[in-house]
Design an enzyme around this catalytic site. Structure first.
Site, mmCIF file in Angstrom:
data_model
loop_
_atom_site.group_PDB
_atom_site.id
_atom_site.type_symbol
_atom_site.label_atom_id
_atom_site.label_comp_id
_atom_site.label_asym_id
_atom_site.label_seq_id
_atom_site.Cartn_x
_atom_site.Cartn_y
_atom_site.Cartn_z
ATOM 1 N N ASP A 122 -39.742 -2.940 21.876
ATOM 2 C CA ASP A 122 -40.206 -2.026 20.836
ATOM 3 C C ASP A 122 -41.436 -1.228 21.267
ATOM 4 O O ASP A 122 -42.443 -1.175 20.550
ATOM 5 C CB ASP A 122 -40.499 -2.798 19.543
ATOM 6 C CG ASP A 122 -40.760 -1.872 18.355
ATOM 7 O OD1 ASP A 122 -40.276 -0.718 18.400
ATOM 8 O OD2 ASP A 122 -41.445 -2.295 17.407
ATOM 9 N N ASP A 264 -29.973 -4.609 24.704
ATOM 10 C CA ASP A 264 -29.831 -4.273 23.288
ATOM 11 C C ASP A 264 -28.592 -3.397 23.159
ATOM 12 O O ASP A 264 -28.623 -2.211 23.448
ATOM 13 C CB ASP A 264 -31.079 -3.537 22.807
ATOM 14 C CG ASP A 264 -30.970 -3.107 21.345
ATOM 15 O OD1 ASP A 264 -29.958 -3.450 20.701
ATOM 16 O OD2 ASP A 264 -31.890 -2.427 20.856
#
Length: 374
Positions: A122, A264
């Site tokens: 992130d 991801d």
């Protein structure tokens, strides 16, 4: 701790209180924080009820399968299902990891494991970026990972990663300085991993996504690594499915080496089944291959991770939780590796900042070496 006469909502407790409940559960049960959160959230953070149900489930599991006695397993009935299939056998992960850690002290090469991490860190969120990135680096060092796949890296976090992890070679998915505000990195431990070659393969993507392909040797085993961040959002399902098909096509072309494809993926289970008819023969989902531990299922879980604010509701008014991050594995020919362990990392709050290292949990997996490996 006495049982309260009325169930309490977790919203009545502060983050610090919830963390204390988690720590109490871990100390009393000798498990880990992932399992603690799993039990406590379903029981309104009542430690006494959660601990009681944990040991009761352990007794039931031993009664169902006497062979599992003293092997640190728990039978859990999920609260949102009445089906018989909702009863699952879960390992007590802290003990499992301790046993594995002890085995690594042996001198035999067969006791080695390939330690693998994949984590969306992130970097797009500037809030506590450096503190969070430092926590990611500390986790990688404490585990002693051989291979690390990172997603959503930004230039600021990459600089810190290179500073803190100087013992790792860095392969970047950022092709040009002007490209992509975020990208992927593959980190390889210089002491255990030899790089044969690597490249970046472009996708059909409106978000600048690609895949880092690396051919490496770890403990004498040839492994093809594929690190990717597939297209985001539900509306991009067709593009994401096409990207997944492209990577699975790469795996099919690999002749004899083992393959680890992780990152991801933003996947929904229906996309794997509907678009591809399931995974190709020989390719396994490591979470499934290691027992489908329910407390490790959701890797982007806004019922447990509050780094992001969610203004709309998911199903039944609950915040969303998804298994976006995955590890796929195909063994070599002949077999030289096998999935041994799968768990979540980055689930502890960073104090005093009261946040997690990322809005995604990291995935930590260990692969055992077969007797034929050197």
């Amino acid at each position: 701790m006495q049982e309260s006469s009325e169930p309490q909502n977790s919203e009545e407790f502060s983050d610090e209180q919830c963390q204390k409940f988690v720590e109490q559960f871990v100390e009393l049960t000798d498990t880990d924080e992932a399992l603690a959160q799993f039990f406590l959230q379903d029981r309104n953070w009542d430690v006494s009820i959660a601990v009681h149900d944990y040991f009761r489930s352990l007794e039931k599991a031993n009664a169902v399968n006497p062979r599992q006695q003293n092997k640190n397993v728990v039978q859990v009935t999920l609260s949102d299902s009445s089906d018989e299939e909702s009863c699952m056998i879960l390992h007590s992960p802290k003990r499992l990891k301790n046993e594995e850690s002890d085995s690594l002290t042996l001198s035999s090469s067969s006791s080695r494991t390939v330690r693998f991490i994949t984590w969306n860190i992130d970097g797009l969120s500037e809030k506590n970026l450096f503190i969070r990135t430092e926590a990611v680096c500390s986790t990688i060092l404490s585990i002693g990972a051989d291979i690390v796949h990172l997603q959503e890296v930004v230039s600021q976090s990459e600089l810190l990663i290179k500073e803190k992890l100087q013992n790792y070679a860095v392969l970047s998915g950022r092709k040009n300085e002007g490209d992509l505000c975020y990208y992927t990195l593959t980190l390889l431990n210089k002491n255990t991993v030899q790089i044969k070659n690597w490249k970046v393969i472009d996708f059909r993507s409106t978000m600048g996504r690609n895949v880092i392909e690396a051919e490496v040797i770890v403990y004498g085993i040839d492994i093809i690594l594929l690190n990717s961040h597939l297209e985001s959002t539900k509306s991009a399902s067709d593009t994401r499915s096409f990207q997944l098909s492209q990577i699975l096509g790469i795996i099919k072309e690999v002749k004899d080496q083992a393959v680890i494809f992780a990152g991801d993926m933003n996947l929904r289970d229906s996309e794997v089944l509907k678009s591809l008819g399931g995974l190709p023969n020989g390719v396994v989902d490591v979470w499934q291959a290691t027992g489908c531990r329910k407390e490790c299922e959701y890797t982007w879980d806004m019922t447990r991770n509050d780094n992001l604010e969610w203004r709309s509701s998911g199903k039944k008014g609950m915040p969303p939780r998804c298994r976006f991050d995955r590890i796929f594995f195909r063994d070599s020919r002949p077999s030289r590796l096998f999935p041994l362990y799968f768990g979540l990392i980055g689930i502890e709050r960073l104090k005093p900042f009261v946040c997690f290292p990322s809005d995604h949990w990291g995935l930590f997996s260990q692969f055992g070496l077969s007797s034929t490996a050197t």
